[in-house]
Design a protein around this motif. Structure first.
Motif, PDB file in Angstrom:
ATOM      1  N   PRO A 130       1.046  -1.089  -0.003  1.00  0.00           N
ATOM      2  CA  PRO A 130      -0.202   0.318   0.104  1.00  0.00           C
ATOM      3  C   PRO A 130       0.934   1.265   0.511  1.00  0.00           C
ATOM      4  CG  PRO A 130      -0.363  -0.993   2.368  1.00  0.00           C
ATOM      5  CD  PRO A 130       0.775  -1.901   0.992  1.00  0.00           C
ATOM      6  N   ARG A 131       0.404   2.475  -0.369  1.00  0.00           N
ATOM      7  CA  ARG A 131       0.818   3.836  -0.325  1.00  0.00           C
ATOM      8  C   ARG A 131       0.930   4.533   0.646  1.00  0.00           C
ATOM      9  NH1 ARG A 131       2.893   7.444  -4.932  1.00  0.00           N
ATOM     10  NH2 ARG A 131       3.881   8.987  -3.292  1.00  0.00           N
ATOM     11  N   GLY A 132      -0.216   4.130   1.362  1.00  0.00           N
ATOM     12  CA  GLY A 132      -0.444   4.953   2.455  1.00  0.00           C
ATOM     13  C   GLY A 132      -0.921   4.043   3.395  1.00  0.00           C
TER      14      GLY A 132
ATOM     15  N   ARG B  34       4.122   6.395   1.556  1.00  0.00           N
ATOM     16  CA  ARG B  34       5.571   5.284   1.883  1.00  0.00           C
ATOM     17  C   ARG B  34       6.658   5.872   1.168  1.00  0.00           C
ATOM     18  NH1 ARG B  34       6.521   1.437  -2.066  1.00  0.00           N
ATOM     19  NH2 ARG B  34       4.263   1.348  -2.840  1.00  0.00           N
ATOM     20  N   VAL B  35       6.701   6.424  -0.103  1.00  0.00           N
ATOM     21  CA  VAL B  35       7.073   7.113  -1.244  1.00  0.00           C
ATOM     22  C   VAL B  35       8.202   7.689  -0.093  1.00  0.00           C
ATOM     23  CG1 VAL B  35       8.323   7.637  -3.237  1.00  0.00           C
ATOM     24  CG2 VAL B  35       6.390   5.891  -3.016  1.00  0.00           C
ATOM     25  N   ALA B  36       7.720   8.867   0.625  1.00  0.00           N
ATOM     26  CA  ALA B  36       8.136   9.805   1.547  1.00  0.00           C
ATOM     27  C   ALA B  36       9.151   8.901   2.290  1.00  0.00           C
ATOM     28  CB  ALA B  36       7.332  10.755   1.998  1.00  0.00           C
ATOM     29  N   LEU B  37       8.345   8.026   3.277  1.00  0.00           N
ATOM     30  CA  LEU B  37       9.173   7.456   4.434  1.00  0.00           C
ATOM     31  C   LEU B  37      10.838   6.850   3.792  1.00  0.00           C
ATOM     32  CD1 LEU B  37       5.876   5.415   6.353  1.00  0.00           C
ATOM     33  CD2 LEU B  37       7.683   7.086   6.957  1.00  0.00           C
TER      34      LEU B  37
ATOM     35  N   PHE C 183      13.992   7.679   5.233  1.00  0.00           N
ATOM     36  CA  PHE C 183      14.963   7.170   5.643  1.00  0.00           C
ATOM     37  C   PHE C 183      16.392   6.721   4.855  1.00  0.00           C
ATOM     38  CE2 PHE C 183      16.461   2.675   6.139  1.00  0.00           C
ATOM     39  CZ  PHE C 183      16.194   2.025   7.905  1.00  0.00           C
ATOM     40  N   SER C 184      16.903   7.062   3.840  1.00  0.00           N
ATOM     41  CA  SER C 184      18.546   7.007   2.803  1.00  0.00           C
ATOM     42  C   SER C 184      18.340   8.245   3.738  1.00  0.00           C
ATOM     43  CB  SER C 184      17.138   7.500   1.311  1.00  0.00           C
ATOM     44  OG  SER C 184      16.489   6.193   0.928  1.00  0.00           O
TER      45      SER C 184
END
Length: 81
Positions: free
Chosen positions: A12-14, A54-57, A61-62
């Motif tokens: 999931p994205r969210g 999820r993409v922003a996470l 994280f990177s």
């Protein structure tokens, strides 16, 4: 095939707060601290729901510092000297 099921497995994205914390590998208390310190992104609001992208996470994280020295970075730095 069941109605409404597309047969494709995908993440999931969210993510809710608990899922977001688990996704980056910390508990909810530490996750809240990271969000407050702006080391993790703030959530988005979808009507009455609070969700983390999820993409922003992944991007946040990177950006977290690595523990110790990265051997590959050391080798590149030595070659450029």
């Amino acid at each position: 095939m069941a109605r409404g099921h597309d047969g494709i497995a995908y993440a999931p994205r969210g993510l809710c707060r608990e899922e977001a914390a688990r996704y980056v590998g910390v508990g909810t208390t530490k996750f809240d601290e990271l969000v407050a310190a702006r080391r993790m992104p703030k959530p988005k609001r979808i009507d009455g729901r609070t969700v983390w992208d999820r993409v922003a996470l992944d991007a946040a994280f990177s950006d977290l510092p690595d523990d110790g020295v990265n051997r590959i970075d050391q080798l590149f730095a030595r070659r450029q000297s």
